[in-house]
Enzyme design. Structure first.
Site, PDB file in Angstrom:
ATOM      1  N   GLU A  17      76.484  70.108 -17.803  1.00 38.48           N
ATOM      2  CA  GLU A  17      76.819  68.902 -19.987  1.00 38.48           C
ATOM      3  C   GLU A  17      77.436  69.242 -20.993  1.00 38.48           C
ATOM      4  O   GLU A  17      76.349  70.292 -21.309  1.00 38.48           O
ATOM      5  CB  GLU A  17      75.617  68.234 -19.344  1.00 38.48           C
ATOM      6  CG  GLU A  17      76.396  66.902 -20.295  1.00 38.48           C
ATOM      7  CD  GLU A  17      74.595  66.113 -20.522  1.00 38.48           C
ATOM      8  OE1 GLU A  17      74.062  65.153 -18.952  1.00 38.48           O
ATOM      9  OE2 GLU A  17      73.913  65.933 -21.484  1.00 38.48           O
ATOM     10  N   GLY A 109      71.501  53.290 -22.127  1.00 38.52           N
ATOM     11  CA  GLY A 109      71.671  53.886 -23.664  1.00 38.52           C
ATOM     12  C   GLY A 109      70.094  53.486 -23.631  1.00 38.52           C
ATOM     13  O   GLY A 109      69.591  52.975 -23.454  1.00 38.52           O
ATOM     14  N   ALA A 124      71.706  49.762 -16.956  1.00 39.50           N
ATOM     15  CA  ALA A 124      73.429  50.257 -16.222  1.00 39.50           C
ATOM     16  C   ALA A 124      73.946  49.542 -14.969  1.00 39.50           C
ATOM     17  O   ALA A 124      75.172  49.956 -15.308  1.00 39.50           O
ATOM     18  CB  ALA A 124      73.042  51.323 -16.162  1.00 39.50           C
ATOM     19  N   TYR A 144      65.983  59.627 -12.193  1.00 42.57           N
ATOM     20  CA  TYR A 144      64.427  60.205 -13.432  1.00 42.57           C
ATOM     21  C   TYR A 144      63.606  60.857 -12.189  1.00 42.57           C
ATOM     22  O   TYR A 144      63.044  59.790 -11.841  1.00 42.57           O
ATOM     23  CB  TYR A 144      64.020  58.961 -14.385  1.00 42.57           C
ATOM     24  CG  TYR A 144      65.445  58.393 -14.836  1.00 42.57           C
ATOM     25  CD1 TYR A 144      65.265  59.328 -16.822  1.00 42.57           C
ATOM     26  CD2 TYR A 144      66.010  57.329 -14.711  1.00 42.57           C
ATOM     27  CE1 TYR A 144      66.712  58.890 -17.010  1.00 42.57           C
ATOM     28  CE2 TYR A 144      67.293  56.972 -15.924  1.00 42.57           C
ATOM     29  CZ  TYR A 144      67.245  57.613 -16.769  1.00 42.57           C
ATOM     30  OH  TYR A 144      68.445  57.690 -17.993  1.00 42.57           O
ATOM     31  N   GLN A 211      62.829  73.123 -29.180  1.00 35.85           N
ATOM     32  CA  GLN A 211      64.055  72.117 -27.921  1.00 35.85           C
ATOM     33  C   GLN A 211      63.049  71.264 -27.240  1.00 35.85           C
ATOM     34  O   GLN A 211      63.088  70.198 -26.892  1.00 35.85           O
ATOM     35  CB  GLN A 211      64.686  73.263 -27.530  1.00 35.85           C
ATOM     36  CG  GLN A 211      65.668  72.866 -26.793  1.00 35.85           C
ATOM     37  CD  GLN A 211      66.675  73.771 -26.192  1.00 35.85           C
ATOM     38  OE1 GLN A 211      66.140  74.931 -25.890  1.00 35.85           O
ATOM     39  NE2 GLN A 211      67.224  73.660 -25.380  1.00 35.85           N
TER      40      GLN A 211
HETATM   41  P1  FAD Z   1      68.710  51.859 -16.470  1.00 39.42           P
HETATM   42  O1  FAD Z   1      69.783  52.106 -15.304  1.00 39.42           O
HETATM   43  O2  FAD Z   1      69.281  50.052 -16.848  1.00 39.42           O
HETATM   44  O3  FAD Z   1      67.295  51.599 -16.460  1.00 39.42           O
HETATM   45  C1  FAD Z   1      67.015  51.673 -17.530  1.00 39.42           C
HETATM   46  C2  FAD Z   1      65.625  51.140 -17.603  1.00 39.42           C
HETATM   47  O4  FAD Z   1      65.448  49.498 -16.932  1.00 39.42           O
HETATM   48  C3  FAD Z   1      64.825  51.707 -16.546  1.00 39.42           C
HETATM   49  O5  FAD Z   1      63.132  51.824 -16.298  1.00 39.42           O
HETATM   50  C4  FAD Z   1      65.022  50.394 -14.973  1.00 39.42           C
HETATM   51  O6  FAD Z   1      64.001  51.017 -14.021  1.00 39.42           O
HETATM   52  C5  FAD Z   1      64.851  49.086 -15.563  1.00 39.42           C
HETATM   53  N1  FAD Z   1      65.945  48.307 -14.392  1.00 39.42           N
HETATM   54  C6  FAD Z   1      67.509  49.078 -14.283  1.00 39.42           C
HETATM   55  N2  FAD Z   1      67.299  48.216 -13.466  1.00 39.42           N
HETATM   56  C7  FAD Z   1      66.438  46.739 -13.742  1.00 39.42           C
HETATM   57  C8  FAD Z   1      66.831  45.492 -13.138  1.00 39.42           C
HETATM   58  N3  FAD Z   1      67.512  44.268 -12.293  1.00 39.42           N
HETATM   59  N4  FAD Z   1      65.820  44.832 -13.368  1.00 39.42           N
HETATM   60  C9  FAD Z   1      64.943  44.994 -14.647  1.00 39.42           C
HETATM   61  N5  FAD Z   1      65.049  46.167 -14.667  1.00 39.42           N
HETATM   62  C10 FAD Z   1      65.613  46.936 -14.118  1.00 39.42           C
HETATM   63  N6  FAD Z   1      72.155  58.883 -23.837  1.00 39.42           N
HETATM   64  C11 FAD Z   1      72.922  58.670 -24.052  1.00 39.42           C
HETATM   65  O7  FAD Z   1      73.122  57.627 -25.579  1.00 39.42           O
HETATM   66  N7  FAD Z   1      74.122  59.228 -23.941  1.00 39.42           N
HETATM   67  C12 FAD Z   1      74.310  59.508 -23.210  1.00 39.42           C
HETATM   68  O8  FAD Z   1      75.529  60.082 -22.983  1.00 39.42           O
HETATM   69  C13 FAD Z   1      73.805  60.194 -21.960  1.00 39.42           C
HETATM   70  N8  FAD Z   1      73.643  60.733 -20.881  1.00 39.42           N
HETATM   71  C14 FAD Z   1      72.870  60.712 -20.312  1.00 39.42           C
HETATM   72  C15 FAD Z   1      72.717  61.740 -18.789  1.00 39.42           C
HETATM   73  C16 FAD Z   1      71.415  61.327 -18.041  1.00 39.42           C
HETATM   74  C17 FAD Z   1      72.675  62.412 -16.699  1.00 39.42           C
HETATM   75  C18 FAD Z   1      70.154  60.435 -17.923  1.00 39.42           C
HETATM   76  C19 FAD Z   1      69.803  60.891 -16.615  1.00 39.42           C
HETATM   77  C20 FAD Z   1      70.415  60.052 -19.372  1.00 39.42           C
HETATM   78  C21 FAD Z   1      71.347  60.423 -19.987  1.00 39.42           C
HETATM   79  N9  FAD Z   1      71.390  59.336 -21.331  1.00 39.42           N
HETATM   80  C22 FAD Z   1      72.152  59.190 -22.742  1.00 39.42           C
HETATM   81  C23 FAD Z   1      70.161  58.512 -21.635  1.00 39.42           C
HETATM   82  C24 FAD Z   1      70.426  56.952 -20.937  1.00 39.42           C
HETATM   83  O9  FAD Z   1      70.826  56.312 -21.629  1.00 39.42           O
HETATM   84  C25 FAD Z   1      68.840  56.480 -21.372  1.00 39.42           C
HETATM   85  O10 FAD Z   1      67.336  57.552 -20.622  1.00 39.42           O
HETATM   86  C26 FAD Z   1      68.436  55.178 -20.632  1.00 39.42           C
HETATM   87  O11 FAD Z   1      66.694  54.121 -21.646  1.00 39.42           O
HETATM   88  C27 FAD Z   1      68.416  53.983 -19.433  1.00 39.42           C
HETATM   89  O12 FAD Z   1      69.874  55.155 -19.455  1.00 39.42           O
HETATM   90  P2  FAD Z   1      70.117  54.085 -18.047  1.00 39.42           P
HETATM   91  O13 FAD Z   1      71.429  53.979 -17.442  1.00 39.42           O
HETATM   92  O14 FAD Z   1      69.469  54.878 -16.841  1.00 39.42           O
HETATM   93  O15 FAD Z   1      69.117  52.680 -17.519  1.00 39.42           O
END
Ligand code: FAD
Length: 286
Positions: A17, A109, A124, A144, A211
């Site tokens: 990454e 995000g 997401a 996670y 960090q």
């Molecule tokens: P989701 O999958 O939507 O989950 C977020 C929360 O909502 C979780 O607690 C989940 O349990 C809950 N949830 C999901 N679906 C539902 C539902 N239907 N009903 C109720 N609750 C629900 N951030 C950036 O800004 N830019 C990046 O490039 C970036 N890269 C990343 C790369 C990796 C490998 C990882 C692990 C994270 C990255 N992030 C990045 C951080 C990420 O955007 C954050 O962790 C964000 O808070 C959650 O994103 P997610 O896509 O996991 O969200």
């Protein structure tokens, strides 16, 4: 190539990454980093995305294009959705499609008080579904091992992750962690919960004390006692922490590979020397 096919074809998929440099002139200098990273033969390189930009002049997309067209390595473009509406996401998707980018890491995000949220994509999984219905990308999702900081419970976390996979996520990339047992338990729970796509552990070699504290605060990864001791003992000695942090990451990776994980996703922090040292350390293993 679609990254889901890479996981089907080979074991021990290696991915990196990187993040787009903030300043335009640094983007020009990214070649020195990419040359070394690409020499290490990763199966793909994912490029992070800073919310708040538009599809015009987007640094993530520019860097992904460079990786694909100049270095001939498969890029994965991270795309967040919380601050965009459908039209804006479609603009991103069309640019990616036009550039021949095949892989997207679909993310919600992080919440940011300075960036207004829009109602079209709450999670997401909403973005995954939209991209899967309207475009032909291979879609990855985040996961996670120690639960997302907003998670209600372990069970709801796995259920929500299953929704993301059912919506079309074909590969999962994990948040960084420092205790492999969390990852093994998480994969077991995912398999019990019916999630059967590759789950790739994310590893970040820690080479400076500031960090690590920033990372831990941001993502909530816990520090196992043996790692805490390393930070306590060597945190003030840059060179010693470099050696100890690299050895710790290598031992995590070797243990993961010995336990037959689907691959290794290395958070390189744009530091090619770190990536090279890790790759040297597993040359005969991976
Ligand atoms: P989701 O999958 O939507 O989950 C977020 C929360 O909502 C979780 O607690 C989940 O349990 C809950 N949830 C999901 N679906 C539902 C539902 N239907 N009903 C109720 N609750 C629900 N951030 C950036 O800004 N830019 C990046 O490039 C970036 N890269 C990343 C790369 C990796 C490998 C990882 C692990 C994270 C990255 N992030 C990045 C951080 C990420 O955007 C954050 O962790 C964000 O808070 C959650 O994103 P997610 O896509 O996991 O969200």
């Amino acid at each position: 190539m679609r990254i889901a096919d890479i996981y089907k074809e080979k074991k021990n998929v290696l991915s990196f990454e990187i993040f787009p440099p903030k300043k335009d002139d640094e983007l020009k200098n990214i070649d020195a980093t990419l040359e070394i990273l690409c020499e290490l033969n990763p199966d793909y390189i994912s490029v992070t995305f800073g919310a708040g930009g538009s599809s015009n002049n987007n640094k993530t997309i520019d860097l992904a294009k460079k990786i694909k067209h100049e270095y001939h390595v498969e890029p994965v473009v991270h795309l967040t959705c919380l601050c965009y509406d459908k039209q804006e996401i479609d603009e991103f998707a069309k640019v990616l499609q036009a550039e021949g980018i095949e892989n997207v890491l679909a993310l919600r995000g992080d919440r940011n008080p300075n960036l207004p949220e829009k109602p079209d994509f709450r999670y997401a999984s909403n973005l995954v579904k939209h991209l899967n219905t309207n475009y032909d990308f291979c879609i990855a999702g985040a996961c996670y091992p120690e639960c997302h900081p907003e998670s209600e419970s372990r069970v709801s976390e796995i259920r929500n992750l299953k929704k993301k996979v059912d919506a079309g996520a074909e590969v999962l990339l994990s948040q960084l962690f420092f205790d492999n047992d969390y990852f093994y338990r998480f994969v077991d729970d995912c398999r019990i919960g019916g999630i059967d796509v590759p789950i790739t552990p994310g590893i970040m070699p820690v080479i400076n004390g500031a960090q690590i504290m920033r990372m831990v605060n941001l993502c909530g990864a816990s520090l196992p006692p043996k790692f805490e001791k390393i930070i306590k003992r060597y945190g003030d000695n840059k060179q010693a922490l470099y050696d100890a942090g690299m050895s710790y990451a290598l031992s995590q990776i070797i243990d993961l590979l010995a336990n037959d994980v689907d691959g290794i996703h290395l958070y390189t922090m744009n530091n090619p020397a770190v990536a090279r040292k890790i790759c040297d350390g597993i040359r005969n293993i991976i």
